[in-house]
Design a protein around this motif. Sequence first.
Motif, PDB file in Angstrom:
ATOM      1  N   ALA B 129     103.333 -67.835  33.475  1.00  0.00           N
ATOM      2  CA  ALA B 129     104.200 -66.717  33.871  1.00  0.00           C
ATOM      3  C   ALA B 129     105.648 -67.186  33.987  1.00  0.00           C
ATOM      4  O   ALA B 129     106.565 -66.523  33.510  1.00  0.00           O
ATOM      5  N   ARG B 130     105.849 -68.347  34.615  1.00  0.00           N
ATOM      6  CA  ARG B 130     107.214 -68.828  34.807  1.00  0.00           C
ATOM      7  C   ARG B 130     107.900 -69.074  33.467  1.00  0.00           C
ATOM      8  O   ARG B 130     109.065 -68.753  33.277  1.00  0.00           O
ATOM      9  N   GLU B 131     107.150 -69.630  32.524  1.00  0.00           N
ATOM     10  CA  GLU B 131     107.787 -69.944  31.243  1.00  0.00           C
ATOM     11  C   GLU B 131     107.995 -68.715  30.374  1.00  0.00           C
ATOM     12  O   GLU B 131     108.995 -68.596  29.677  1.00  0.00           O
ATOM     13  N   VAL B 132     107.036 -67.802  30.413  1.00  0.00           N
ATOM     14  CA  VAL B 132     107.201 -66.572  29.626  1.00  0.00           C
ATOM     15  C   VAL B 132     108.476 -65.844  30.070  1.00  0.00           C
ATOM     16  O   VAL B 132     109.241 -65.361  29.254  1.00  0.00           O
ATOM     17  N   TYR B 133     108.702 -65.793  31.384  1.00  0.00           N
ATOM     18  CA  TYR B 133     109.875 -65.091  31.911  1.00  0.00           C
ATOM     19  C   TYR B 133     111.087 -65.998  32.057  1.00  0.00           C
ATOM     20  O   TYR B 133     112.066 -65.628  32.706  1.00  0.00           O
TER      21      TYR B 133
END
Lengths: 233, 245
Positions: B129-133
């Motif tokens: 999630a952190r990397e996608v966003y």
Amino acid sequence: MIANTPSSHHGFPGRLLVFEGLDGSGKSTQAALLGKWLSSRGYRVFFTEWNSSDLVASVIRRGKKKGLLTPTTFSLLHAVDFADRFERQILPPLRAGYLVVCDRYAYTAFVRDAARGCDPAWVRTIYAFAPRPDRVFYFRVPVSITLRRKIASRLKINYYEAGMDLKLSDDLYESYEKFQGRLKREYDRLAKSDAFTVIDSTRRVEQIQQDLRADLAPLLQNFPTGAKLLHDG
Amino acid sequence: MTGRTYGTRLPGFPEGPLHGKLVVVEGADGSGRTTEVALLREWLEVEGHAVVDTGLRRSDLVSGEIDKAKQGHTLGTTTLALLYAADFADQLENKIVPALSAGSTVLADRYIFTLMARAVVRGASRDWAREVYGFALKPDLVVFLEARPEILLHRSIGKYGSLDYWESGMDMLLSRDFFESFFLYQDRLSKEFDWLSDQYGFHRVDANRAPEAVHGDVQQLVAPLYGARAGAAPPTKTRRPAASG
């Protein structure tokens, strides 16, 4: 279900066979022939293509009309589409023990998004839910041959296939050659980093098909046929 | 000055700093978020700042598709998370960045944090999630309105006349009972927000109180972003004596 580690093997009882290459590289013809053969041998085969779903097709149409699409939204929308196909179509048969044949997979997104300037590491993260296939067959041909095949079969070159959104050239054919050249360079790079099985696709259809079948023989050894999935003995 | 992202930089992103302020208000449904955003907007405009507000699921590109998908409840976790990411990217590129470039203040009624929390409680990994966003702009301020689950419950019932399907996390099949599911779901979300709060440096505001009290606290957090120009800046207790001859 989302994998924590990108590109790890799925570990499910099925096998994931992926066909990648430029448009007109002959991969779809080969995938269809291979699927036929596998079915005739009694294996349970599930075939899926990289087609835009209604959902994404309509968004892309609208975005294009309003000039809203950027490389990022374009990339994410294709990821949405693939994730939906993956969760709905690819994962269940893979877990059930099918031979899942994919005409294009996440690698198609890797090459297209990279050619449009997206950060390759970010794109890989987005697709971390997609496990590493058992085989990736890369049908390698020069761009000039794909263009010749396209013209010979009177297929229309579409806007995005030619990368017209990148403004590489006002001429459709020239843009197509430039953009497809970029894709090919990306594919060639991935072929090394992701251990693709490279197929020289300038050869005859029959020859290539024979090679594919021979290549898969070890992988199919001890792989259960359909009957064994339905009942014992 | 805004202009930096958490991770990757998007192709075609403007070079150099953006002059507007990006202020994010996060909080569960019923935390008074929307009321606070409206009060904040009113106040900032009276102070003379141009304000553009934005929220989740408001982009022209995919909001219709998200509504459709929600009605059918047919999309998987990953698919829905990416659909929200596409929607957010569209707003970021077509609304937030242009507004900030023009010097406006952007007030975001929820931001990537809600999207991340929702995805993670549904099974996505935090790293993913952190990397996608990672392409999201770092806000100048993230205000997190915190309220007890019981208060959220009463405000939710007051607002909808019942409990909302999604805000009760009914899609997660935690319980067939709305009431029970609501508490289980809000509890999970709140744990995730705690983690996000530490990671991303939220300013937590006690939202169990009346809107005026909450607004007073939020004003104190926002005022310093505008330096001396903020009329509603809290009066300082220790005044420096004026230089005298």
